[in-house]
Design an enzyme around this catalytic site. Structure first.
Site, PDB file in Angstrom:
ATOM      1  N   PHE A   1       0.816  -1.223   0.000  1.00 20.11           N
ATOM      2  CA  PHE A   1       0.000   0.000   0.000  1.00 20.11           C
ATOM      3  C   PHE A   1       0.846   1.268   0.000  1.00 20.11           C
ATOM      4  O   PHE A   1       0.358   2.336  -0.362  1.00 20.11           O
ATOM      5  CB  PHE A   1      -0.920   0.015   1.237  1.00 20.11           C
TER       6      PHE A   1
ATOM      7  N   LYS B   1      -1.209  -7.270  -9.236  1.00 19.45           N
ATOM      8  CA  LYS B   1      -2.197  -7.271  -8.140  1.00 19.45           C
ATOM      9  C   LYS B   1      -1.764  -6.181  -7.153  1.00 19.45           C
ATOM     10  O   LYS B   1      -0.924  -6.410  -6.295  1.00 19.45           O
ATOM     11  CB  LYS B   1      -2.215  -8.652  -7.465  1.00 19.45           C
TER      12      LYS B   1
ATOM     13  N   GLU C   1      -4.990  -3.734  -2.087  1.00 20.57           N
ATOM     14  CA  GLU C   1      -6.437  -3.498  -2.068  1.00 20.57           C
ATOM     15  C   GLU C   1      -6.797  -2.283  -1.203  1.00 20.57           C
ATOM     16  O   GLU C   1      -7.925  -1.822  -1.206  1.00 20.57           O
ATOM     17  CB  GLU C   1      -7.192  -4.748  -1.601  1.00 20.57           C
ATOM     18  N   ARG C   2      -5.794  -1.746  -0.458  1.00 20.16           N
ATOM     19  CA  ARG C   2      -6.116  -0.598   0.396  1.00 20.16           C
ATOM     20  C   ARG C   2      -6.127   0.713  -0.389  1.00 20.16           C
ATOM     21  O   ARG C   2      -6.821   1.642  -0.048  1.00 20.16           O
ATOM     22  CB  ARG C   2      -5.106  -0.523   1.546  1.00 20.16           C
TER      23      ARG C   2
ATOM     24  N   CYS D   1       9.593   1.804   3.400  1.00 20.36           N
ATOM     25  CA  CYS D   1      10.513   0.723   3.779  1.00 20.36           C
ATOM     26  C   CYS D   1      11.937   1.257   3.918  1.00 20.36           C
ATOM     27  O   CYS D   1      12.793   0.577   4.455  1.00 20.36           O
ATOM     28  CB  CYS D   1      10.465  -0.399   2.763  1.00 20.36           C
TER      29      CYS D   1
ATOM     30  N   GLU E   1       9.223  -3.856  12.945  1.00 20.15           N
ATOM     31  CA  GLU E   1       8.952  -2.748  12.022  1.00 20.15           C
ATOM     32  C   GLU E   1       7.623  -2.120  12.440  1.00 20.15           C
ATOM     33  O   GLU E   1       6.588  -2.780  12.415  1.00 20.15           O
ATOM     34  CB  GLU E   1       8.852  -3.274  10.582  1.00 20.15           C
TER      35      GLU E   1
HETATM   36  P1  NAD Z   1       1.504  -6.595   3.048  1.00 21.95           P
HETATM   37  O1  NAD Z   1       2.523  -7.671   3.143  1.00 21.95           O
HETATM   38  O2  NAD Z   1       0.385  -6.593   4.030  1.00 21.95           O
HETATM   39  O3  NAD Z   1       0.796  -6.623   1.608  1.00 21.95           O
HETATM   40  C1  NAD Z   1       1.549  -6.623   0.427  1.00 21.95           C
HETATM   41  C2  NAD Z   1       0.759  -7.323  -0.664  1.00 21.95           C
HETATM   42  O4  NAD Z   1       0.547  -8.685  -0.276  1.00 21.95           O
HETATM   43  C3  NAD Z   1      -0.630  -6.726  -0.905  1.00 21.95           C
HETATM   44  O5  NAD Z   1      -0.871  -6.688  -2.290  1.00 21.95           O
HETATM   45  C4  NAD Z   1      -1.570  -7.680  -0.202  1.00 21.95           C
HETATM   46  O6  NAD Z   1      -2.827  -7.775  -0.810  1.00 21.95           O
HETATM   47  C5  NAD Z   1      -0.835  -9.006  -0.307  1.00 21.95           C
HETATM   48  N1  NAD Z   1      -1.126  -9.904   0.826  1.00 21.95           N
HETATM   49  C6  NAD Z   1      -1.385  -9.536   2.107  1.00 21.95           C
HETATM   50  N2  NAD Z   1      -1.589 -10.627   2.867  1.00 21.95           N
HETATM   51  C7  NAD Z   1      -1.455 -11.695   2.063  1.00 21.95           C
HETATM   52  C8  NAD Z   1      -1.541 -13.109   2.275  1.00 21.95           C
HETATM   53  N3  NAD Z   1      -1.813 -13.628   3.473  1.00 21.95           N
HETATM   54  N4  NAD Z   1      -1.330 -13.932   1.224  1.00 21.95           N
HETATM   55  C9  NAD Z   1      -1.042 -13.424   0.009  1.00 21.95           C
HETATM   56  N5  NAD Z   1      -0.965 -12.089  -0.252  1.00 21.95           N
HETATM   57  C10 NAD Z   1      -1.152 -11.237   0.766  1.00 21.95           C
HETATM   58  O7  NAD Z   1       2.299  -5.204   3.066  1.00 21.95           O
HETATM   59  P2  NAD Z   1       1.693  -3.745   3.150  1.00 21.95           P
HETATM   60  O8  NAD Z   1       1.196  -3.510   4.538  1.00 21.95           O
HETATM   61  O9  NAD Z   1       0.797  -3.487   2.011  1.00 21.95           O
HETATM   62  O10 NAD Z   1       3.025  -2.876   2.917  1.00 21.95           O
HETATM   63  C11 NAD Z   1       3.900  -2.528   3.945  1.00 21.95           C
HETATM   64  C12 NAD Z   1       5.070  -3.478   4.014  1.00 21.95           C
HETATM   65  O11 NAD Z   1       5.751  -3.500   2.778  1.00 21.95           O
HETATM   66  C13 NAD Z   1       6.113  -3.060   5.034  1.00 21.95           C
HETATM   67  O12 NAD Z   1       6.564  -4.203   5.703  1.00 21.95           O
HETATM   68  C14 NAD Z   1       7.214  -2.451   4.197  1.00 21.95           C
HETATM   69  O13 NAD Z   1       8.499  -2.480   4.766  1.00 21.95           O
HETATM   70  C15 NAD Z   1       7.142  -3.309   2.985  1.00 21.95           C
HETATM   71  N6  NAD Z   1       7.764  -2.666   1.846  1.00 21.95           N
HETATM   72  C16 NAD Z   1       8.975  -3.115   1.461  1.00 21.95           C
HETATM   73  C17 NAD Z   1       9.618  -2.521   0.408  1.00 21.95           C
HETATM   74  C18 NAD Z   1      10.966  -3.004  -0.040  1.00 21.95           C
HETATM   75  O14 NAD Z   1      11.384  -2.592  -1.098  1.00 21.95           O
HETATM   76  N7  NAD Z   1      11.643  -3.857   0.704  1.00 21.95           N
HETATM   77  C19 NAD Z   1       9.018  -1.449  -0.273  1.00 21.95           C
HETATM   78  C20 NAD Z   1       7.773  -1.025   0.138  1.00 21.95           C
HETATM   79  C21 NAD Z   1       7.145  -1.647   1.202  1.00 21.95           C
END
Ligand code: NAD
Length: 502
Positions: free
Chosen positions: A152, A176, A179-180, A284, A386
């Site tokens: 998100f 994909k 969804e938020r 991140c 985090e």
């Molecule tokens: P998230 O892991 O909750 O969601 C990421 C994606 O995974 C979304 O599209 C979501 O729909 C999907 N998802 C969520 N739960 C799932 C499941 N159980 N099974 C399959 N798919 C699932 O992350 P978020 O809250 O959207 O984003 C924040 C996180 O992303 C933080 O931990 C941040 O550090 C990380 N991030 C990392 C980088 C990097 O480059 N390392 C960059 C941006 C964000």
């Protein structure tokens, strides 16, 4: 009663379509109101998107790289022309302030620009006369249907880390988004159609675990790029690899800034303010921890940060006077507040408490003020986890080596930085720190589009980083061809020994 809110649809085969019986609200974090609903794709809908990408692949693979690249050049212009609308959508769903949204978009555009160099980047390697009358070359062929799952916090930029290079290399793609805050990635995909991307080359499906699991298990999907939290990244990596796919899965982070006694403290404080509280800490590459070398350094940085936090303006991202917008959802706000409660309970000193902030006229928004802790210790939850919110902790150590030992022992290794005037210390730090992206007097060392982005340890699962040169390798498969054209009429005997140049 059926919802009357506008519905965010999928983009499959060049058409906006419905699909899946489930949907969920999309909130404006500044008001706390549900303003739209997003469809959550079921297995069948995702399979339609994969089928569309699969059907589009042969013709797109055969399209010359220069023509594919021109689509990227046109998309760059369209993104610039539609910047205001894109950023307004982004702010309305994510909450970040408009100037920050513009920065995100610009970084995304730079990835599109880099993808437009694909003909140059795909040139391959050639060696003449590897044997008698024999030449050899390596070429980089596309994989087929590829997919991306994005978080998100950068709803425009992170998708643009992925699909532009994937399609510029000749693949087709299923995205994909989170969804938020799904609307801006969808609008970018519609602009790509306008730029000349053929239907089916890029498909967008909204959804949750059901959609992601379908992408992970479908045999037609050759490679998956994921960016999100570490537990999900690890699941995507393990499941995708077990099903024979190439996977890069970027996870969470806990980035430390080391502050040396010789640093320019006033400038370091300014840099830390942006790095800790920009985008409400939902980056991140944000800096949630300062490791001060020496008590005098710590006292000075705590005093400086406290004074700067008092000047910060928190409010809706649409008001350009504000430095920080709301957190993304009520659940996330509750989670971040809970971490601050826990930090107090575990014995850290809460120097600035932003938990109770109220923004007049936006009482239901997900706002939180900046929080500053001093005396954070390694065993504390606020050190280990985090938080992904506007919470900055200061730690006190005696030496640079103590600071580096801390960082190297942490489970994450995404980014870090050091503030110092000492070149020898900076060089030692960058050489020996176990972190993928390092800043020297640079608080957010996010690589530019022509370098690659990736952390170490549990911040990245897979061998190749995101965007930049690594993306060209991730979205292509090397094939090495050796060819010989012996002179006609020359009779050659069988050779049973292994061919060499001896
Ligand atoms: P998230 O892991 O909750 O969601 C990421 C994606 O995974 C979304 O599209 C979501 O729909 C999907 N998802 C969520 N739960 C799932 C499941 N159980 N099974 C399959 N798919 C699932 O992350 P978020 O809250 O959207 O984003 C924040 C996180 O992303 C933080 O931990 C941040 O550090 C990380 N991030 C990392 C980088 C990097 O480059 N390392 C960059 C941006 C964000």
């Amino acid at each position: 009663m059926a919802s009357t809110l506008p519905t965010i649809q999928h983009l499959i085969d060049g058409q906006l379509v419905s699909g899946g019986s489930r949907s969920q609200d999309v909130f404006n974090p500044a008001t706390g109101l549900a303003e739209k609903r997003v469809l959550l794709a079921d297995k069948h809908t995702v399979e339609q998107a994969i089928a569309s990408a699969h059907a589009a692949y042969p013709a797109w693979r055969a399209t010359t790289p220069l023509k594919r690249a021109r689509v990227m050049s046109r998309l760059k212009v369209l993104l610039e022309e539609n910047a205001e609308q894109l950023c307004a959508l982004l702010t309305a769903e994510h909450g970040k302030v408009l100037s920050d949204a513009m920065g995100e978009l610009q970084r995304g555009i730079e990835n599109v620009e880099y993808a437009s160099y694909a003909p140059e980047l795909l040139k391959g390697e050639h060696s003449k006369n590897v044997g008698p009358a024999m030449d050899s070359w390596s070429e980089f062929q596309p994989l087929g249907v590829t997919a991306g799952i994005t978080p998100f916090n950068f709803p425009i930029m992170v998708p643009l880390w992925m699909w532009p290079m994937a399609v510029a290399c000749g693949n087709t793609f299923v995205l994909k988004p989170s969804e938020r805050d799904p609307s801006s990635a969808l609008l970018v995909a519609e602009l790509a159609l306008q730029a000349g991307l053929p239907p089916g080359v890029l498909n967008v499906v909204h959804g949750d675990k059901e959609a992601v699991d379908t992408l992970l298990l479908d045999k037609r999907v050759q490679a998956i790029s994921f960016v999100g939290s570490t537990p999900i990244a690890e699941h995507i990596y393990a499941t995708g690899c077990a099903h024979g796919k190439r996977v890069q899965a970027l996870g969470g982070a806990k980035n430390h800034a080391v502050l040396m006694p010789d640093a320019d403290i006033a400038n370091a404080v300014s840099a830390l303010m942006g790095a800790a509280f920009g985008s409400c800490g939902e980056r991140c590459m944000a800096i949630p921890l300062v490791v001060a070398v020496g008590d005098a350094t710590a006292d000075a940085v705590v005093a400086g940060l406290k004074a700067e936090i008092a000047k910060m303006k928190v409010g809706p991202g649409t008001d350009s006077a504000n430095d920080m917008g709301p957190l993304v959802t009520q659940q996330h706000l509750d989670k971040v507040r809970g971490y601050v409660d826990q930090g107090v309970a575990e014995g850290a000193t809460l120097v600035v408490d932003g938990r109770g902030i109220k923004v007049p006229g936006h009482e239901a928004g997900y706002f939180m003020g900046a929080c500053l802790f001093d005396h954070v210790k390694p065993g504390m939850t606020i050190y280990q986890d985090e938080i992904f919110g506007p919470v900055l902790g200061v730690m006190r150590v005696a030496t640079l080596q103590d600071a580096m030992d801390l960082i190297n022992a942490h489970e994450y290794g995404n980014g870090t930085c050091i503030f110092t005037r000492d070149g020898e210390a900076a060089r030692y730090f960058s050489d020996h720190i176990l972190v993928g992206m390092v800043g020297i007097n640079v608080p957010l060392p996010v690589p530019v589009a022509y370098h690659s982005f990736g952390g170490w340890k549990r911040s990245l699962f897979g061998d190749l980083s995101a965007y930049g040169p690594d993306a060209v390798r991730f979205y292509t498969r090397r094939k090495t061809i050796t060819q010989r054209w012996p002179s006609a009429g020359v009779r050659e005997g069988a050779v049973f020994s292994f061919p060499t140049n001896r």
